[in-house]
Design an enzyme around this catalytic site. Sequence first.
Site, mmCIF file in Angstrom:
data_model
loop_
_atom_site.group_PDB
_atom_site.id
_atom_site.type_symbol
_atom_site.label_atom_id
_atom_site.label_comp_id
_atom_site.label_asym_id
_atom_site.label_seq_id
_atom_site.Cartn_x
_atom_site.Cartn_y
_atom_site.Cartn_z
ATOM 1 N N ARG A 50 0.854 -1.192 0.000
ATOM 2 C CA ARG A 50 0.000 0.000 0.000
ATOM 3 C C ARG A 50 0.890 1.242 0.000
ATOM 4 O O ARG A 50 1.670 1.446 0.933
ATOM 5 C CB ARG A 50 -0.906 -0.021 1.240
ATOM 6 N N HIS B 215 -3.036 10.884 0.778
ATOM 7 C CA HIS B 215 -2.492 10.660 2.114
ATOM 8 C C HIS B 215 -1.942 12.000 2.606
ATOM 9 O O HIS B 215 -0.759 12.149 2.877
ATOM 10 C CB HIS B 215 -1.430 9.558 2.089
ATOM 11 N N GLU C 228 -7.410 8.139 6.378
ATOM 12 C CA GLU C 228 -7.697 8.747 7.682
ATOM 13 C C GLU C 228 -8.180 10.174 7.588
ATOM 14 O O GLU C 228 -7.493 11.104 8.062
ATOM 15 C CB GLU C 228 -6.459 8.682 8.571
ATOM 16 N N TYR D 131 -4.718 1.089 15.649
ATOM 17 C CA TYR D 131 -3.537 1.340 16.475
ATOM 18 C C TYR D 131 -3.753 1.147 17.975
ATOM 19 O O TYR D 131 -3.006 0.463 18.629
ATOM 20 C CB TYR D 131 -2.988 2.755 16.223
ATOM 21 N N GLU E 53 -3.512 -0.390 8.081
ATOM 22 C CA GLU E 53 -2.337 -0.009 8.866
ATOM 23 C C GLU E 53 -2.455 -0.616 10.251
ATOM 24 O O GLU E 53 -3.553 -0.672 10.819
ATOM 25 C CB GLU E 53 -2.208 1.516 9.038
#
Length: 536
Positions: free
Chosen positions: A114, A159, A204, A347, A416
């Site tokens: 990615r 991004h 995100e 995360y 991620e």
Amino acid sequence: MSFLVLYLFCLTFTAIVADDEPTFIYPDTFNDAERDSFYYGTFPEDFLWSTATASYQIEGAWNVDGKGPSIWDTFTHEPGNIDNAHNGDDACDSYHKYQDDVNAMKALGLKYYRFSISWSRVLPNGTIDHINQPGIDYYNNLIDALKEADISPMVTLYHWDLPQALQDKGGWKNDEIIEHFADYSRLCFETFGDRVGFWITFNEPWVFTVMGHEYGSMAPGLIEPGTTPYIVAHNLLRSHAKAYHIYDDSYRATQKGQIGITLNSDYYQASDVDDPDTVEAAERAQQFVMGWFANPVYYGDYPDVMKTTIAEKSEKQGFNASRLPEFTEAEKLSLAGSSDFFGFNCYTTSYARPIKNTATPLVPPSWSTDQDVFSWKSPDWPTSGSDWLRPVPWGARRLLNWIKKKYGNPVIYITENGISTNDTFNVNDQIRIDYYSAYLSEVLKAIELDEVNVKGYTAWSLMDNFEWARGYTERFGLHYVDFNSQEKTRVPKDSATFYAKVIADNGFPSSGVQSSLVNGGVKVLVLAVAFVFGMK
Ligand code: GAL
């Protein structure tokens, strides 16, 4: 095993369906003897193993071969914004060393990679008026090198590195951005889509929207709380829907790829599961971070709790209309169902409880106070190199279940997952092995025990890179990079060896990978993981 499954299901994941919105029952994670057990097994046969990077964080070559500046070039060059005045001017120099990246991936045995495209490298001023051929060549070369190595690209269009020229016209505040993003997306589908199976429109949006426009700690560094973040998110969502339909209408049939969005959130655990107000607060937090974007993408509109709360507060604060914009009926239709998969960056976890805000007049408007939630990390949880990131493996499984419940059991790709350290040179990163093994074990539980539809996993990151406002002080890589050297050699850390073995074994077969990497074998590993993560 079936009794265990039933037991876990009844005790921790029972969810009931309310009148209109699916309700997630916040589990009692405080009295769950099974919570921290390690789960051995293998992942589904077609599981996608990947690592991720992002253009600004790795490419360097910020002003080379016709690339235009992005908001991150501007932001990092302004003194005071980034730790140690670091910037991404050179980063890992992947613009020149992409073959080294591909070699490192090959050694890992990756099936997917990615990465993101730098918008201003292909369109220097952000618009389709001028296409920068060397930028196009760079991504063509990278994609071809990946294909050559039998690695499939998963490409993020955005991004966070908006062309500065578009920021100068108002950036995401100006709804002209929707057309510019559409042009840019079309160019990427047209040029690279014959070799790309997965597109991610946005990475995100929450981070970019709130950190960049409410707190100002990320580019473009605006501090305009409570209004701009909602406008930015609104334009970003409309841009997402438009790009989705461009792909759907004009490219899907021939290119046969998929397109989606990647969202992030902590898992917000109610700090007292027996108190309905606390449970409501946890749910509000989840909705204000993940639901803000996921609800429009899955159901065509913002979560009810955001619409009601922000409208009420806006009125009390003297605004003529809610600070949360409204979608038109056509926009709702075009948004609903505009993702082929749920991209999830996973995360950490927070506890949540309500704040009773009785101040008169109300506190100044902001996204953060709109929620009336206090959230925090337990001091008992282990730390990492980043203050926002504490490893809490069990939270990953709970949030995967939240997504399953709320959005109709979508296909999920974990796009991620990773942990940072603050060291300078250290390839013996046991902390990263402990993190990955414990999180992967929770993902496996989610797949096997809870029937969550997770189809792929992406380690963040392939290599140490430019960690936004923290510069190079935080390292997330499976490979070590010496940023002071010209060569920027990628040196595999222990976690790279570990990850390669997990990929080769497609998980943790009951005898195998763990015992060869951790002293003393399987049982000791369970104890070691339990110790590292403060399990009881
Ligand atoms: C994510 C982001 C990545 C990387 C990672 C670690 O939020 O998408 O670019 O920085 O966090 O902080």
